[in-house]
Scaffold this motif. Structure first.
Motif, mmCIF file in Angstrom:
data_model
loop_
_atom_site.group_PDB
_atom_site.id
_atom_site.type_symbol
_atom_site.label_atom_id
_atom_site.label_comp_id
_atom_site.label_asym_id
_atom_site.label_seq_id
_atom_site.Cartn_x
_atom_site.Cartn_y
_atom_site.Cartn_z
ATOM 1 N N ALA A 1 0.836 -1.212 0.000
ATOM 2 C CA ALA A 1 0.000 0.000 0.000
ATOM 3 C C ALA A 1 0.864 1.252 0.000
ATOM 4 C CB ALA A 1 -0.930 -0.008 1.208
ATOM 5 N N ILE A 2 1.967 1.203 0.731
ATOM 6 C CA ILE A 2 2.888 2.347 0.767
ATOM 7 C C ILE A 2 3.622 2.463 -0.563
ATOM 8 C CG2 ILE A 2 4.966 3.280 1.867
ATOM 9 C CD1 ILE A 2 3.982 1.906 4.476
ATOM 10 N N GLU A 3 4.132 1.343 -1.071
ATOM 11 C CA GLU A 3 4.873 1.357 -2.341
ATOM 12 C C GLU A 3 4.008 1.870 -3.495
ATOM 13 O OE1 GLU A 3 6.353 -2.605 -2.975
ATOM 14 O OE2 GLU A 3 7.848 -2.424 -1.367
ATOM 15 N N GLN A 4 2.726 1.538 -3.477
ATOM 16 C CA GLN A 4 1.835 1.964 -4.557
ATOM 17 C C GLN A 4 1.238 3.342 -4.307
ATOM 18 O OE1 GLN A 4 -1.022 -1.068 -5.567
ATOM 19 N NE2 GLN A 4 0.554 -2.642 -5.725
ATOM 20 N N GLY A 5 1.630 3.980 -3.215
ATOM 21 C CA GLY A 5 1.159 5.331 -2.908
ATOM 22 C C GLY A 5 -0.298 5.400 -2.482
ATOM 23 N N LEU A 6 -0.817 4.296 -1.970
ATOM 24 C CA LEU A 6 -2.222 4.271 -1.565
ATOM 25 C C LEU A 6 -2.439 4.851 -0.165
ATOM 26 C CD1 LEU A 6 -3.168 0.735 -2.927
ATOM 27 C CD2 LEU A 6 -3.692 2.972 -3.931
ATOM 28 N N ILE A 7 -1.398 4.795 0.661
ATOM 29 C CA ILE A 7 -1.523 5.363 2.006
ATOM 30 C C ILE A 7 -0.232 6.089 2.389
ATOM 31 C CG2 ILE A 7 -3.230 3.753 2.935
ATOM 32 C CD1 ILE A 7 -0.943 2.257 4.290
ATOM 33 N N ASP A 8 -0.385 7.034 3.264
ATOM 34 C CA ASP A 8 0.744 7.749 3.847
ATOM 35 C C ASP A 8 1.230 6.923 5.039
ATOM 36 O OD1 ASP A 8 2.390 9.456 5.358
ATOM 37 O OD2 ASP A 8 1.230 11.226 4.808
ATOM 38 N N PRO A 9 2.508 6.594 5.116
ATOM 39 C CA PRO A 9 3.006 5.771 6.222
ATOM 40 C C PRO A 9 2.688 6.347 7.607
ATOM 41 C CG PRO A 9 4.733 6.105 4.586
ATOM 42 C CD PRO A 9 3.565 6.939 4.178
ATOM 43 N N ARG A 10 2.530 7.673 7.703
ATOM 44 C CA ARG A 10 2.225 8.276 9.009
ATOM 45 C C ARG A 10 0.857 7.854 9.529
ATOM 46 N NH1 ARG A 10 3.500 14.286 7.159
ATOM 47 N NH2 ARG A 10 2.265 13.420 5.491
ATOM 48 N N THR A 11 -0.034 7.457 8.629
ATOM 49 C CA THR A 11 -1.371 7.052 9.080
ATOM 50 C C THR A 11 -1.379 5.648 9.663
ATOM 51 O OG1 THR A 11 -2.038 6.163 6.923
ATOM 52 C CG2 THR A 11 -2.461 8.511 7.333
ATOM 53 N N LEU A 12 -0.242 4.968 9.627
ATOM 54 C CA LEU A 12 -0.165 3.615 10.177
ATOM 55 C C LEU A 12 0.124 3.610 11.676
ATOM 56 C CD1 LEU A 12 1.789 1.985 7.252
ATOM 57 C CD2 LEU A 12 -0.626 1.649 7.815
ATOM 58 N N VAL A 13 0.358 4.776 12.236
ATOM 59 C CA VAL A 13 0.608 4.891 13.674
ATOM 60 C C VAL A 13 -0.507 5.716 14.281
ATOM 61 C CG1 VAL A 13 2.215 5.659 15.449
ATOM 62 C CG2 VAL A 13 3.099 4.759 13.295
ATOM 63 N N SER A 14 -1.210 5.118 15.198
ATOM 64 C CA SER A 14 -2.348 5.791 15.831
ATOM 65 C C SER A 14 -1.909 7.018 16.611
ATOM 66 C CB SER A 14 -3.037 4.821 16.794
ATOM 67 O OG SER A 14 -3.974 5.497 17.600
ATOM 68 N N PRO A 15 -2.747 8.047 16.664
ATOM 69 C CA PRO A 15 -2.438 9.190 17.518
ATOM 70 C C PRO A 15 -2.359 8.779 18.989
ATOM 71 C CG PRO A 15 -4.416 9.613 16.203
ATOM 72 C CD PRO A 15 -3.979 8.226 15.916
ATOM 73 N N ARG A 16 -2.873 7.604 19.326
ATOM 74 C CA ARG A 16 -2.878 7.135 20.700
ATOM 75 C C ARG A 16 -1.906 5.965 20.887
ATOM 76 N NH1 ARG A 16 -6.438 7.314 25.096
ATOM 77 N NH2 ARG A 16 -6.889 9.447 24.567
ATOM 78 N N GLU A 17 -0.915 5.851 20.019
ATOM 79 C CA GLU A 17 0.062 4.765 20.126
ATOM 80 C C GLU A 17 0.623 4.722 21.543
ATOM 81 O OE1 GLU A 17 2.425 1.764 19.993
ATOM 82 O OE2 GLU A 17 1.125 2.201 18.306
ATOM 83 N N ASP A 18 0.589 3.542 22.151
ATOM 84 C CA ASP A 18 1.007 3.416 23.545
ATOM 85 C C ASP A 18 2.383 2.778 23.714
ATOM 86 O OD1 ASP A 18 0.323 0.856 22.798
ATOM 87 O OD2 ASP A 18 -1.352 0.672 24.189
ATOM 88 N N GLY A 19 3.113 2.628 22.617
ATOM 89 C CA GLY A 19 4.488 2.142 22.704
ATOM 90 C C GLY A 19 4.629 0.632 22.645
ATOM 91 N N ASP A 20 3.520 -0.107 22.508
ATOM 92 C CA ASP A 20 3.632 -1.572 22.462
ATOM 93 C C ASP A 20 3.863 -2.100 21.047
ATOM 94 O OD1 ASP A 20 1.163 -1.265 21.284
ATOM 95 O OD2 ASP A 20 0.067 -2.470 22.754
ATOM 96 N N GLY A 21 3.916 -1.194 20.064
ATOM 97 C CA GLY A 21 4.174 -1.601 18.690
ATOM 98 C C GLY A 21 2.939 -2.064 17.941
ATOM 99 N N VAL A 22 1.793 -2.151 18.626
ATOM 100 C CA VAL A 22 0.548 -2.583 17.988
ATOM 101 C C VAL A 22 -0.326 -1.358 17.786
ATOM 102 C CG1 VAL A 22 -1.519 -3.991 18.227
ATOM 103 C CG2 VAL A 22 0.659 -4.821 19.121
ATOM 104 N N THR A 23 -0.655 -1.086 16.526
ATOM 105 C CA THR A 23 -1.547 0.037 16.260
ATOM 106 C C THR A 23 -2.788 -0.464 15.544
ATOM 107 O OG1 THR A 23 0.246 1.645 16.180
ATOM 108 C CG2 THR A 23 -1.766 2.263 15.116
#
Length: 199
Positions: free
Chosen positions: A119-141
């Motif tokens: 999805a990133i390679e094809q320009g379908l999504i911005d990689p920044r949207t893969l990290v939640s604004p509420r990311e809690d540091g456990d690596g799971v978003t």
């Protein structure tokens, strides 16, 4: 009141300090509790003394401090609400990226191992949207579920870490719409979906 009594009255220093501290606390929020407490103590002292005046100053400190506390609560509630809506928007963009990919690939969605790299390679999504604004540091978003045969408006396509929000779990469905489900309903629906698709 005679002139001798009047000459001994003075403005409460504590009330003045409380008012002076309350002004910057309109911005600094929780620290506004300090001038509120000082204002209350100053009021108490003024009410017990014939020599002290400054009731209006002490009341002003309490009011301004209260505005600081209320403003902080409103700010943080608004900030959290904005993050919550941002997470839903990012989930929506990810689910729409899957739908665009499917439209370009004969209705075949991403394989589990290809998400989100393709999805990133094809320009379908911005990689920044893969990290939640509420990311809690456990690596799971966001968790993507590659169940090719069962996607529809009731099947779960992806979801955000259930520990991120008190309001519920942000879920994208197979038709790319996004909902917030209560955690127990989300867990029930996900378990049921995984049970029906396990070989």
């Amino acid at each position: 009141m005679d002139s001798r009594t009047e000459s001994y009255t003075r403005t409460s220093i504590l009330a003045v300090v409380a008012l002076l501290l309350s002004i910057p606390c309109v911005i600094t929020g929780p620290f506004a509790l300090i001038p509120i407490a000082l204002g209350v103590v100053a009021l108490w002292r003024i009410s017990r003394s014939v020599e002290l005046k400054g009731k209006a100053v002490a009341v002003s400190a309490i009011v301004v401090g209260g505005i600081g506390v209320a403003g902080t609560k409103i700010y943080y509630d608004s900030y959290e609400r904005a993050q919550f809506y941002q997470a839903q928007t990012w989930m929506r963009s990810q689910s729409q990226a899957v739908m665009v990919y499917m439209g370009n690939n004969y209705d075949r969605p991403f394989a589990q191992e290809d998400w989100p790299r393709l999805a990133i390679e094809q320009g379908l999504i911005d990689p920044r949207t893969l990290v939640s604004p509420r990311e809690d540091g456990d690596g799971v978003t966001y968790t993507y579920i590659a169940n090719f045969d069962v996607w529809n408006e009731t099947s779960i396509m992806m979801y955000e870490d259930p520990d991120h929000w008190d309001q519920g779990v942000i879920v994208a469905f197979g038709d790319a719409h996004v909902e917030v489900l209560p955690r127990n309903e989300f867990e029930r629906r996900l378990a049921e979906q995984l049970r029906t698709t396990d070989p």
